[in-house]
Structures are given as C-alpha cells and as structure tokens.
Design a protein around this motif. Sequence first.
Motif, PDB file in Angstrom:
ATOM      1  N   GLY A  16       7.163 -22.294 -33.052  1.00  0.00           N
ATOM      2  CA  GLY A  16       6.448 -21.679 -31.713  1.00  0.00           C
ATOM      3  C   GLY A  16       5.794 -20.185 -31.914  1.00  0.00           C
ATOM      4  O   GLY A  16       4.888 -19.813 -30.930  1.00  0.00           O
ATOM      5  N   PHE A  17       6.264 -19.680 -32.916  1.00  0.00           N
ATOM      6  CA  PHE A  17       5.782 -18.304 -33.204  1.00  0.00           C
ATOM      7  C   PHE A  17       4.499 -18.026 -33.732  1.00  0.00           C
ATOM      8  O   PHE A  17       4.209 -18.502 -34.810  1.00  0.00           O
ATOM      9  N   ARG A  18       3.692 -17.392 -33.069  1.00  0.00           N
ATOM     10  CA  ARG A  18       2.411 -16.940 -33.785  1.00  0.00           C
ATOM     11  C   ARG A  18       2.251 -15.768 -34.346  1.00  0.00           C
ATOM     12  O   ARG A  18       1.906 -14.769 -33.983  1.00  0.00           O
ATOM     13  N   GLY A  37      -0.045  -2.063 -39.813  1.00  0.00           N
ATOM     14  CA  GLY A  37       0.509  -2.316 -38.678  1.00  0.00           C
ATOM     15  C   GLY A  37       2.130  -2.531 -38.833  1.00  0.00           C
ATOM     16  O   GLY A  37       2.609  -2.547 -40.027  1.00  0.00           O
ATOM     17  N   PRO A  38       3.045  -2.487 -37.952  1.00  0.00           N
ATOM     18  CA  PRO A  38       4.484  -2.445 -38.190  1.00  0.00           C
ATOM     19  C   PRO A  38       5.048  -3.897 -38.965  1.00  0.00           C
ATOM     20  O   PRO A  38       4.078  -4.821 -39.267  1.00  0.00           O
ATOM     21  N   ASN A  39       6.229  -3.797 -39.291  1.00  0.00           N
ATOM     22  CA  ASN A  39       6.987  -5.048 -39.904  1.00  0.00           C
ATOM     23  C   ASN A  39       6.797  -5.959 -39.175  1.00  0.00           C
ATOM     24  O   ASN A  39       7.161  -6.181 -38.027  1.00  0.00           O
ATOM     25  N   GLY A  40       6.257  -7.229 -39.821  1.00  0.00           N
ATOM     26  CA  GLY A  40       6.192  -8.556 -38.964  1.00  0.00           C
ATOM     27  C   GLY A  40       4.841  -8.525 -38.281  1.00  0.00           C
ATOM     28  O   GLY A  40       4.826  -9.493 -37.307  1.00  0.00           O
ATOM     29  N   ALA A  41       3.886  -7.880 -38.463  1.00  0.00           N
ATOM     30  CA  ALA A  41       2.873  -7.575 -37.564  1.00  0.00           C
ATOM     31  C   ALA A  41       1.854  -8.667 -38.057  1.00  0.00           C
ATOM     32  O   ALA A  41       0.950  -9.361 -37.389  1.00  0.00           O
ATOM     33  N   ASP A 156      -1.641  -6.761 -51.041  1.00  0.00           N
ATOM     34  CA  ASP A 156      -0.646  -7.108 -50.298  1.00  0.00           C
ATOM     35  C   ASP A 156       0.533  -5.727 -50.561  1.00  0.00           C
ATOM     36  O   ASP A 156       1.266  -6.076 -51.702  1.00  0.00           O
ATOM     37  N   GLU A 157       0.528  -4.466 -50.286  1.00  0.00           N
ATOM     38  CA  GLU A 157       1.344  -3.442 -50.704  1.00  0.00           C
ATOM     39  C   GLU A 157       1.611  -3.276 -52.183  1.00  0.00           C
ATOM     40  O   GLU A 157       2.643  -3.741 -52.715  1.00  0.00           O
ATOM     41  N   PRO A 158       0.468  -2.959 -52.662  1.00  0.00           N
ATOM     42  CA  PRO A 158       0.548  -3.047 -54.343  1.00  0.00           C
ATOM     43  C   PRO A 158       1.701  -1.873 -54.762  1.00  0.00           C
ATOM     44  O   PRO A 158       2.078  -2.077 -55.900  1.00  0.00           O
TER      45      PRO A 158
END
Lengths: 234, 340
Positions: A16-18, A37-41, A156-158
């Motif tokens: 259910g988590f978008r 953006g923060p972790n999990g953004a 992605d975060e090289p």
Amino acid sequence: MTTALEGRNLSRAFGGFRALDDVDIAVESGEIRGLIGPNGAGKSTLIDVLSGRAENWSGQIRLNGEDITRLKVQDRRHRGLARSFQRTNIFPAIAIGTQLTVASRALGETGLSDVVEALTLGHLLDRRADEVSYGDQRRLDLALALVGRPQVLLLDEPAAGLTVEESLKLAEILRDLVRRWGLTVLIVEHDMEVIFSICDRITVLHLGKILAEGDPGEIRRHPSVVSAYLGSQA
Amino acid sequence: MSIGESQLGGVGVRMAQQRYSWIFGLAALALVLGIAAPHLIASLLWMSLLTQAVVDMMLATSVGILVRQNGRISFGQAAFFGLGAYTFGVIAAREIASPELALLAGLVLPTVVAFLLGLVIARIPGVAHAMLTLAVGQALYEVAFKWRALANGDDGMSVRMPDTIFGIDSDVFQSPATMLVICWSLLVLMLLALSLMARSPFGQLTEVIRENDERARFIGYGTTLPRAIIYGVSAFIAATAGILQTLYDGYISPQMLHWSASGMAMIMAIVGGPRILWGPALGAFVLFFFKDIAGDATEYWPALVGGTLIAVTLFLPEGFAGLIIRLTSRAVRRIKGERP
Ligand SMILES: Nc1ncnc2c1ncn2[C@@H]1O[C@H](COP(=O)(O)OP(=O)(O)OP(=O)(O)O)[C@@H](O)[C@H]1O
Ligand SMILES: [Mg+2]
C-alpha cells in the motif's frame, strides 16, 4: 533546448506504500540534473522506473521524444539510456577487461579507452572484479554504464561508500567526461557540495513526490526544501 | 578488437594463440591415447567398464556445462539422455525410419526440447529451477514407465541393431574395443568444442550472464536466448551419451530417465568441479570406479558416495579438478624456483 528524458505520472507502490507518487520529470538535453531528498524519498525508485528495472509501475517515459515506456532494459540501453547502481552491480568472477569487452561488443567501442583511462582501470583489466578494492568496483560499475558512450546517464549515488577524497576525485572525473561527451545526466547524490557545484538544475523528492525544482540558488533558498531536507547543510 | 588486446598489444594475442595450441595439443594427445587404449588394455571386461565410464563422463559433462555457463543446477539431465536413447531406439527398433535418421532425430529432438524449455525456465534461479528440472525429468520417466505400447513400459525394450549405420558395421558399436575408442574420441572432441566455445564471444557472454543476469541486460544483452542455447548444447551432449549407450547395450529402459541417474550425474559433476571444463568428466571417471570398488566392499556403497560428496563440498569447493590445478601450479612454481 530539447527534452532528452521525460517521465510523466510516474508511480510505483510497494504493497500500500507509494514509493513514487505521480511524479513528472523532464531533463533537457545536455543538462546535469541533481536528484536529492532524504533516505527513502524514492530517488532510487525513480531511477529504477526510468531505466526499466522496476516492475509494477505506471506512467509514461519518453527518450528524445520516442515512447520507451514498454521497452526492456537492454533496448533502452541500446537507445542510449544507461545507469549506474547505488549498490555495486558488477560481474564478480569475471576479469574487468572481459566485462568491458563484452559490454562494448553490444554497445560499440566508442570512447572505451577514454573511459578506461579516466576511471583509471587500465592496470586492473586482468583482475577479477571480486578481487579488487571497493573503490575500484565502484569505478567499474560506472565504467559499465559509460561503455558505448550513452546519451543519457542515470547515476544513483556513484560515490556511495567512498571516502571524501575518493568521491571528490570521482566527481571531478565525471564532470570532465560528461562535459567532454556532452552527456545528459540525472544524478542522485547525498553530498550537497558535489550537487551544488556540478548541477545545472536540481529536483527535490520527498515521500515519493516532487517537493521543489530549480537551479542550485533557488533550491538552496527554498523554504520547504531547507526545512524538509537541507536543514543546516545549506 | 577487445581492450585487452588493444592495451596489451601483440602480447595478449600471442598469449591467446599459445593457449589455443595447448588445447589442440592436449586434445590430440588424448585422441591418440584413446586409439592406443585397446592395444594397451588386454581385458575385455576393463574395456567394457571404461566404455560405460566414458558414457557417464559425457553425461556429467552435459550437467557441468549448465553449471559452468548458466550457473544452473539440474536434477533432470537424465531426461535428455533418455529422450535421445528412446527417440533413436524406438525409431530404429520399429523401423519407422532409417537408422541414420533415427540417430539424427535422437540428437535433434532432445536439443530442441531443451532449448524451448530453456526459453521458459532459464531465468528461474536456484531451488525452483532444480525442482522444475526434476519435475520435467520425472514426467518423462513416467511416460516411458507407463506407456507400454511405446517401448514395453518398465520392462524396457531391446533394440536390434541394423547391419550398418552410416556405412559402419554395427558390430563396431557393440564390441568394447572399438566402442571405447568411439566414445572416448567423441568425448574428447566435445570437450575441445566446449573449451573453444567458452573462449568465444558467446562463451564470454554466457559467463557474464551467469555472474549477473540483471547487469548483463543493463549492458545491452537479452539474457534468455543465450541461456536457452546452453540448455540445447547441454542436452545435445546428454543425448549423444544416451544414443551411444543404446548402440552399445542394444537396450532401452525407463531407468535411463530416472531421477537417480540425474542426481548421480550432478554428484559426479560437483565432485569433479563444474567450474572447470573437464572437471565433471573427471568426477564421473573417479566415481564410476569408486562405486564399483565400494559396491564390492559393502552394500551400503551409496553412503560412501554421499560421504565423498560431503567431503568434497566442504574441503574442495572447486572439486578434484580444482585440486589438481592447484597442485600442478604449485609444482610449476616450485620448479621455476618461486616461493609458493
Ligand atoms: N523492493 C522494495 N520493497 C518494499 N519497499 C521498498 C522496496 N524498494 C524500496 N522500497 C521503499 O520505497 C521507499 C523509497 O525507496 P528508495 O530506495 O527509492 O529511496 P531512496 O530515495 O533511494 O533512498 P536512499 O537515499 O536511502 O537510497 C523506501 O521507503 C523504501 O523502503
Ligand atoms: Mg537510493
């Protein structure tokens, strides 16, 4: 200016988590775009959707105007859309030279020696990827994305897991190569110094939605970005 | 041109050529040894045992190639061994077509079936994959076991050989002295072909896919087709072994397809070392005679085989072949006067 990569109404849910909630993004050709953006953004989730890695997502994606929504990973790659990975994603028991050779057979050899030289992999070609240092593996991950001189690069975060010196050096290498090749880049990076120094524009993600977008100056001053993410970093 | 070559210049190319001449040299030596074998081994019983061992070595090689190039474990490889044997045996025995055509069908059908199956299951890893191969193998076994009209069900069927196949007198296939040379030569040629394949661009690609299927797609490759081709190659080798056994025994039975035969082939491959091309064949050779000796000593011989498997898995992760390579490279270093 033309739009190189465009995503519209991009959503992805886990249960259910978008993780990605109706995101629109358009990166101009030749632009270096920061994604913060923060972790999990949802930053990696967005990269996964754009690169074709994600399953069960919705929305449309265009590359240079062509609809690539339904294209497989390898077909997107052949059209010039490449990516690197936050968690190193290489071929462990294979010699580094062989990996790059196999990649260049599919994607062409354009710029291969530039990549090997810029990322200082030349002395490691005979070594197996699981026998070199973590820093070397990170550069290999990046090299695999650069083979064949892609047009649009999703990073992605090289510099994930690298020391401060290593990541500054990597940022410098990347900036040089990207300028020289005129690449379009979407880069996720936690180091704000790197982001503010190399990006033309910045997109801020928060809880799966776009919180703000603008040039570095605007983002630095943006009140909700400062309160949600940057805090005292800016 | 690969970057290895461009950066190493002529040295890289020369090294590669030297390695190729090594391979051809070894293969030629092995062929000569095989041709000489019947003159060196006087005992018919020994030649017959060796012929059986070589057929096992071929089946183990077919399992090993799936591990080596695809990273997949199969518990159903006997299905392709048996499918080859049955296709050839049934067509030849019932004189549905010429024995030559029967032989070709016995090679082509398992190869095509495995390729198509590979398209479906190639991307499924691990235990699920092993179970699927087991299920396919047992399904074919059940068909052979229950379908009496096909080949007498569980009784099996004797396959009376035609007088000649491809102009060769069938006695040649049924006498140990000649059959040993034929089986051994085919095994050597297969290993040669497989080692050339492993060094080719296609072989490199399958190893890259084995290591990381996802990243292989991110460097521009579809991964299903190369994997499926390896399934086909693997089944072709297993089917060859099955047909050779049928030619030699003049008999087919459902036991050829049983899961225990698949399991034994897997054990042989692991004991020998599937990451090394000739490892599974070595494992099959060792275990074939180990079974024989252990079987004479005790009726609990399967426990001894199991014990060997456990010991090898724990102490020799690269199998016997890995051990041999380690020991020889240490010896070579010592001869050259380097410290180990
Ligand atoms: N496979 C998954 N299953 C369930 N939840 C997931 C999965 N992948 C990601 N998520 C969740 O989705 C959200 C977004 O994850 P994502 O990896 O995109 O974040 P991110 O912005 O890249 O974070 P980070 O800076 O830590 O890398 C997180 O809450 C994460 O827990
Ligand atoms: Mg992330």
